[in-house]
Design an enzyme around this catalytic site. Structure first.
Site, short mmCIF file in Angstrom:
data_model
loop_
_atom_site.label_atom_id
_atom_site.label_comp_id
_atom_site.label_asym_id
_atom_site.label_seq_id
_atom_site.Cartn_x
_atom_site.Cartn_y
_atom_site.Cartn_z
N GLU A 1 5.34 -5.63 1.88
CA GLU A 1 4.79 -6.29 0.68
C GLU A 1 4.36 -5.29 -0.38
O GLU A 1 3.17 -5.14 -0.67
CB GLU A 1 3.57 -7.12 1.07
CG GLU A 1 3.88 -8.30 1.94
CD GLU A 1 2.62 -9.00 2.43
OE1 GLU A 1 2.74 -10.15 2.86
OE2 GLU A 1 1.52 -8.39 2.41
N TYR B 1 -1.69 -3.45 -11.63
CA TYR B 1 -3.15 -3.56 -11.69
C TYR B 1 -3.72 -3.07 -13.02
O TYR B 1 -4.79 -2.47 -13.05
CB TYR B 1 -3.80 -2.82 -10.51
CG TYR B 1 -3.26 -3.27 -9.18
CD1 TYR B 1 -3.57 -4.55 -8.69
CD2 TYR B 1 -2.42 -2.46 -8.42
CE1 TYR B 1 -3.05 -4.98 -7.48
CE2 TYR B 1 -1.90 -2.89 -7.21
CZ TYR B 1 -2.22 -4.15 -6.75
OH TYR B 1 -1.70 -4.58 -5.55
N CYS C 1 -17.87 -0.91 -26.11
CA CYS C 1 -19.23 -0.40 -26.16
C CYS C 1 -19.77 -0.40 -24.74
O CYS C 1 -20.52 -1.30 -24.34
CB CYS C 1 -20.08 -1.26 -27.08
SG CYS C 1 -19.57 -1.03 -28.77
N GLY D 1 0.80 -1.22 0.00
CA GLY D 1 0.00 0.00 0.00
C GLY D 1 0.83 1.26 0.00
O GLY D 1 0.34 2.32 0.38
C1 LIG Z 1 -2.54 -6.17 -2.54
C2 LIG Z 1 -1.68 -6.52 -1.40
C3 LIG Z 1 -0.43 -5.93 -1.27
C4 LIG Z 1 0.09 -4.88 -2.20
O1 LIG Z 1 -0.63 -3.71 -2.24
P1 LIG Z 1 -0.10 -2.45 -3.08
O2 LIG Z 1 -1.09 -1.40 -2.81
O3 LIG Z 1 -0.07 -2.88 -4.50
O4 LIG Z 1 1.26 -2.16 -2.57
C5 LIG Z 1 0.35 -6.33 -0.20
N1 LIG Z 1 -0.07 -7.26 0.68
C6 LIG Z 1 -1.28 -7.86 0.57
C7 LIG Z 1 -1.70 -8.87 1.56
C8 LIG Z 1 -2.13 -7.50 -0.47
O5 LIG Z 1 -3.32 -8.08 -0.55
#
Ligand SMILES: *Cc1c(COP(=O)(O)O)cnc(C)c1O
Length: 416
Positions: free
Chosen positions: A262, A373, A335, A221
């Site tokens: 992550e 994404y 469309c 995130g």
């Molecule tokens: C989606 C996700 C992420 C990565 O999120 P980003 O916003 O792309 O950095 C990390 N950990 C988990 C568990 C996720 O589901």
């Protein structure tokens, strides 16, 4: 610099002649730089970076990150299989999945680690392998997503176990002799160091209650700016205060916790471009709009329609630089009136205009920030448009890392 310097009409037109239009183009040097930056994330007692594979699961990207020393976060058992098929060892993979059934438990036999994301998942893991080591994903009670669709923490989010249920987690784990060695939370996109510090502290509060925990995973995130005015998370700025909280925790408890992060978006978003062609121009009269119609759209990039996400865009024209600029609405080829590439920020249903040099049919139109994404999260095959190729831009040239889908492939599972 959003667009690489080497991008020009002639450079992109050569690629278009080779691969057709549209295609995704990933800049290998940007991926490698991002990998190194995440690996330099501040930490007190060790760090594991896990790439959130769902952002872009192409094998070439998985292998590039694996080579750099990054581990992997899978969000489904299928993603686990996909990472394994890329030749990456199970020991590098952790699973945190919304869907996890009694059949899915078998995936543990591969040797991956897992974060239980609900009480039911703890029970399934306990029944399948009593006495084993697991992680637990908590919902820490707050989130920071830009909107409800990207927010993954707080009472409106179904991700993870609500933080007040720590006792229930302990009781259930105790029943099966499960050892909880990792606490995990992932609260959505944010770039605010204060919020990250808070999250890190609320995780450490939970760690007090779990004596066997040696690792804290703070999820991903880390927001990136895709257009001017959006902020790209400064990893050093958010990481340093968090490392301090880990040090303080160690002074108080003698527990030196390993950190995991992550990142998905942060690693890939601004390394990717969707290269397309202006295939038509229409307008709705003097009081209306001028529309650029692309040969791509929600079939390849859904984020604007889904979130009102903003992406930088550039027109590359064969004609000499056109000085006059004009306001355009950019739409996709589907469309579907929601196939809008220039929505108002955060308002997918509301048109907004962008100023570009006069565009002509046949011009090359590049959408930036398309590494995360986009290929992975799109309206693939809507209107029966086949999925488009993915191309890696390497030092020595370009390489196809996913070829264009054919109509036969779109139809192959139907019975005739
Ligand atoms: C989606 C996700 C992420 C990565 O999120 P980003 O916003 O792309 O950095 C990390 N950990 C988990 C568990 C996720 O589901």
């Amino acid at each position: 610099m959003t667009f690489p310097e080497q991008f020009s009409f002639s450079f992109l037109d050569k690629l278009r002649a080779t691969y057709g239009s549209p295609f995704y183009l990933y800049d290998q040097s940007r991926l490698e730089e991002a990998a190194q930056a995440t690996l330099a994330f501040p930490n007190a007692f060790g760090l594991t970076v896990r790439y959130a594979v769902k952002a872009n699961p192409n094998r070439a990207i998985l292998q590039l990150f694996h080579k750099a020393g990054i581990h992997f976060d899978a969000s489904s058992v299928f993603e686990v299989e996909r990472i394994l098929q890329a030749g990456i060892p199970a020991s590098s993979i952790s699973l945190s999945s919304q869907e996890f059934t009694a059949e899915d438990v078998r995936i543990l036999e591969t040797g991956i680690t897992i974060n239980a994301c609900s009480l039911n998942q703890i029970q399934l893991l306990g029944e399948f392998r009593p006495g084993s080591e697991i992680g637990v994903r908590f919902n820490p009670g707050k989130g920071s997503g830009g909107n409800n669709k990207t927010n993954t923490g707080g009472p409106e989010s179904s991700f993870g176990i609500w933080h007040e249920y720590a006792d229930a987690v302990k009781a259930l784990a105790g029943r099966y002799g499960l050892k909880i060695v990792k606490l995990h939370s992932h609260i959505g996109s944010g770039s605010d160091p204060e919020l990250w510090k808070e999250i890190s502290n609320s995780n450490l509060d939970l760690v007090h209650q779990f004596a066997d925990v040696h690792t804290v995973d703070l999820g991903g995130g880390f927001k990136v700016g895709r257009v001017e005015g959006e902020i790209t998370t400064d990893l050093q700025a958010i990481g340093a205060p968090m490392a301090d909280t880990f040090r303080t925790f160690a002074e108080q408890t003698s527990r030196k916790l390993h950190l995991e992060i992550e990142p998905g978006t942060w690693l890939v978003a601004n390394a990717g471009f969707l290269v397309s062609t202006v295939q038509d121009l229409v307008d709705t009269g003097a009081r209306g709009y001028t529309f650029i119609k692309l040969d791509t759209g929600m079939t390849d990039i859904l984020r604007p329609s889904l979130y009102g996400a903003q992406h930088a865009m550039m027109v590359y024209s064969s004609a000499p630089t056109r000085l006059s600029k004009k306001d355009y609405v950019v739409v996709g080829h589907c469309c579907e009136s929601g196939d809008l590439l220039t929505p108002a920020p955060g308002q997918p249903d509301v048109l907004s205009v962008r100023s570009f040099p006069d565009a002509s049919i046949g011009d090359i139109f590049v959408i930036a920030g398309a590494g995360a994404y986009c290929s992975a999260l799109c309206g693939m095959n809507y209107n029966s448009f086949p999925a488009v190729p993915e191309i890696m831009l390497e030092a020595a040239g370009t390489r196809v890392i996913r070829k264009r889908q054919t109509l036969d492939q779109v139809l192959e599972n139907e019975y005739f």
